[in-house]
Design an enzyme around this catalytic site. Structure first.
Site, PDB file in Angstrom:
ATOM      1  CG  ASP A 127      42.478 -95.946  17.988  1.00 36.00           C
ATOM      2  OD1 ASP A 127      41.713 -95.000  17.783  1.00 36.00           O
ATOM      3  OD2 ASP A 127      42.685 -96.428  19.111  1.00 36.00           O
ATOM      4  CD1 TRP A 162      38.153 -92.724  18.878  1.00 37.17           C
ATOM      5  CD2 TRP A 162      39.202 -90.963  17.970  1.00 37.17           C
ATOM      6  NE1 TRP A 162      39.497 -92.970  18.895  1.00 37.17           N
ATOM      7  CE2 TRP A 162      40.162 -91.908  18.361  1.00 37.17           C
ATOM      8  CE3 TRP A 162      39.632 -89.769  17.384  1.00 37.17           C
ATOM      9  CZ2 TRP A 162      41.531 -91.714  18.155  1.00 37.17           C
ATOM     10  CZ3 TRP A 162      40.985 -89.567  17.191  1.00 37.17           C
ATOM     11  CH2 TRP A 162      41.922 -90.526  17.576  1.00 37.17           C
ATOM     12  N   GLY A 163      34.027 -91.057  15.512  1.00 39.16           N
ATOM     13  CA  GLY A 163      32.934 -90.242  14.978  1.00 39.16           C
ATOM     14  C   GLY A 163      33.394 -88.970  14.296  1.00 39.16           C
ATOM     15  CG  ASP A 184      38.247 -93.590  23.905  1.00 37.85           C
ATOM     16  OD1 ASP A 184      37.888 -93.693  22.716  1.00 37.85           O
ATOM     17  OD2 ASP A 184      39.403 -93.815  24.293  1.00 37.85           O
TER      18      ASP A 184
HETATM   19  C1  GLA Z   1      41.632 -94.918  21.508  1.00 33.85           C
HETATM   20  C2  GLA Z   1      40.431 -95.816  21.262  1.00 33.85           C
HETATM   21  C3  GLA Z   1      40.230 -96.739  22.464  1.00 33.85           C
HETATM   22  C4  GLA Z   1      41.476 -97.573  22.680  1.00 33.85           C
HETATM   23  C5  GLA Z   1      42.679 -96.662  22.866  1.00 33.85           C
HETATM   24  C6  GLA Z   1      43.974 -97.423  22.895  1.00 33.85           C
HETATM   25  O1  GLA Z   1      41.414 -94.014  22.532  1.00 33.85           O
HETATM   26  O2  GLA Z   1      39.284 -95.051  21.027  1.00 33.85           O
HETATM   27  O3  GLA Z   1      39.109 -97.572  22.249  1.00 33.85           O
HETATM   28  O4  GLA Z   1      41.673 -98.429  21.594  1.00 33.85           O
HETATM   29  O5  GLA Z   1      42.788 -95.710  21.804  1.00 33.85           O
HETATM   30  O6  GLA Z   1      45.087 -96.597  23.068  1.00 33.85           O
END
Ligand code: GLA
Length: 375
Positions: A127, A162-163, A184
């Site tokens: 992440d 996340w891009g 997300d």
């Molecule tokens: C981010 C990721 C999610 C998940 C959460 C966990 O938001 O994009 O997919 O892994 O963290 O805290």
């Protein structure tokens, strides 16, 4: 590590969030196999955020599994998952803390990669929260990419920023095998729609070696869990799963595998949809019809076949039309399509000029098309 097809599996986050523990993971592994998901192609069981103690061990500096959630440590869980013939996945973060505020791997990349190897991990989701502003995103993914390549175990590197930072331009260079290209997901039809529209321009970046990841599925969650309580009905989920399959992206399930209804299981094990998702040529889909929230996407498959997905993302019953000339089959080509419905098995022959499908709001239809000589 060379990954040739979009990875398939299950991840704990969408339904369980921080409510994870060894029993849940073991029961999920049982359900994974009992429901035949392994036979359908699913391979990985991944534990997401919230699995560790809040602080590293003071002496060793290692991340430590939460002693209450995982009283016998991670190797015990991993061994159980492996005993079922499933691969085991873990989670960490490029920043100093994870998104849910547990220790991140920043400046501990090599130690953590070794720790994950000791656990017997086969997959690492990585992440992007709490990244020091002064440090460079690509460099941090390079660090973990290098650490994983040298940790003594083959571990699939699943990046999750996340891009941001135009990740599609550089992520392949870090050793990642898949990368989140979206924020997300939440369990609502609007979220799938937003993902579809924002991701279409990136399809060309997804290929063997490194696949675009448009987030974990919410199929079968019906609003229960950790990513939104709007929920969807079976038509919405049919469309979500079909979009993910047609787009050739990783299929990471997010529902409670221990309590799935028949409809969900049938959908996520649909062999025709999975075959499209896993098609070995991994070519990008392209849009061939768009009118007022209705879309048709086509995709070339191996052996000269095609997949066609018809999607009504709008709110009233309407039709979507496929014109063979949009995929290069002209009126004078001497060819026509035979289409097979991936949900009903129904076969349509002699498709030459156009093929229309009427769809209820949010519904879809997916066909596999074979080109045959016209008589
Ligand atoms: C981010 C990721 C999610 C998940 C959460 C966990 O938001 O994009 O997919 O892994 O963290 O805290």
């Amino acid at each position: 590590m060379l990954v040739r097809k979009p990875p398939m599996g299950w991840n704990s986050w969408n339904t369980f969030g921080e409510n994870i523990n060894a029993d849940l993971i073991k029961e999920t592994a049982d359900a994974f196999v009992a429901n035949g998901l392994d036979k359908a192609g699913y391979e990985y069981l991944v534990i997401d955020d919230c699995w560790s103690e809040r602080e590293r061990d003071k002496e060793t500096e290692k991340i430590v599994p939460d002693k209450i959630k995982f009283p016998n440590g991670m190797k015990d869980v991993s061994d159980y998952v492996h005993s079922k013939g499933i691969k085991f996945g873990m989670y960490s973060c490029a920043g100093v803390r994870t998104c849910a505020d547990y220790p991140g791997s920043f400046d501990h990349e090599f130690l953590d990669a070794e720790t994950f190897a000791e656990y017997g991990a086969d997959f690492l989701k990585y992440d992007f929260c709490y990244k020091p502003l002064s440090s460079d995103g690509p460099l941090l993914y390079h660090r973990m990419g290098t650490a994983l390549e040298h940790c003594g175990r083959e571990i699939l590197f699943s990046a999750c920023n996340w891009g941001s930072d135009n990740v599609h331009r550089w992520i392949r260079s870090t050793g990642a095998s898949m990368y989140r290209s979206t924020g997300d997901i939440n369990d609502s039809f609007g979220s799938f729609k937003d993902i579809l529209l924002s991701q279409e321009k990136l399809f060309g970046f997804s290929a063997p070696g490194c696949f675009n990841d448009i987030d974990m599925l919410t199929v079968g969650m019906y609003g229960k869990g950790n990513v939104g309580n709007v929920g969807c009905n079976d038509t919405d989920y049919k469309t979500q799963f079909s979009l993910w399959c047609l787009f050739g992206v990783p299929l990471m399930l997010g529902c409670d595998l221990r309590n799935m209804n028949e409809q969900t299981l049938k959908l996520i094990t649909n062999p025709d949809l999975i075959a499209i998702n896993q098609d070995e040529e991994c070519r990008q889909p392209f849009r061939i019809f768009n009118s007022d929230e209705r879309y048709v996407f086509a995709r070339r498959l191996s052996g000269g076949e095609f997949a066609f997905g018809f999607f009504n993302l709008g709110e009233r019953r309407s039709n979507c039309v496929m014109y063979p000339f949009e995929v290069g089959v002209t009126a004078n080509s001497g060819y026509e399509f035979t289409l097979r419905d991936c949900f009903t098995g129904e076969v349509h022959t002699g498709v030459k000029n156009n093929f229309a499908v009427y769809l209820d709001p949010h519904d879809c239809a997916v066909f596999r098309g074979k080109l045959v000589r016209s008589k």
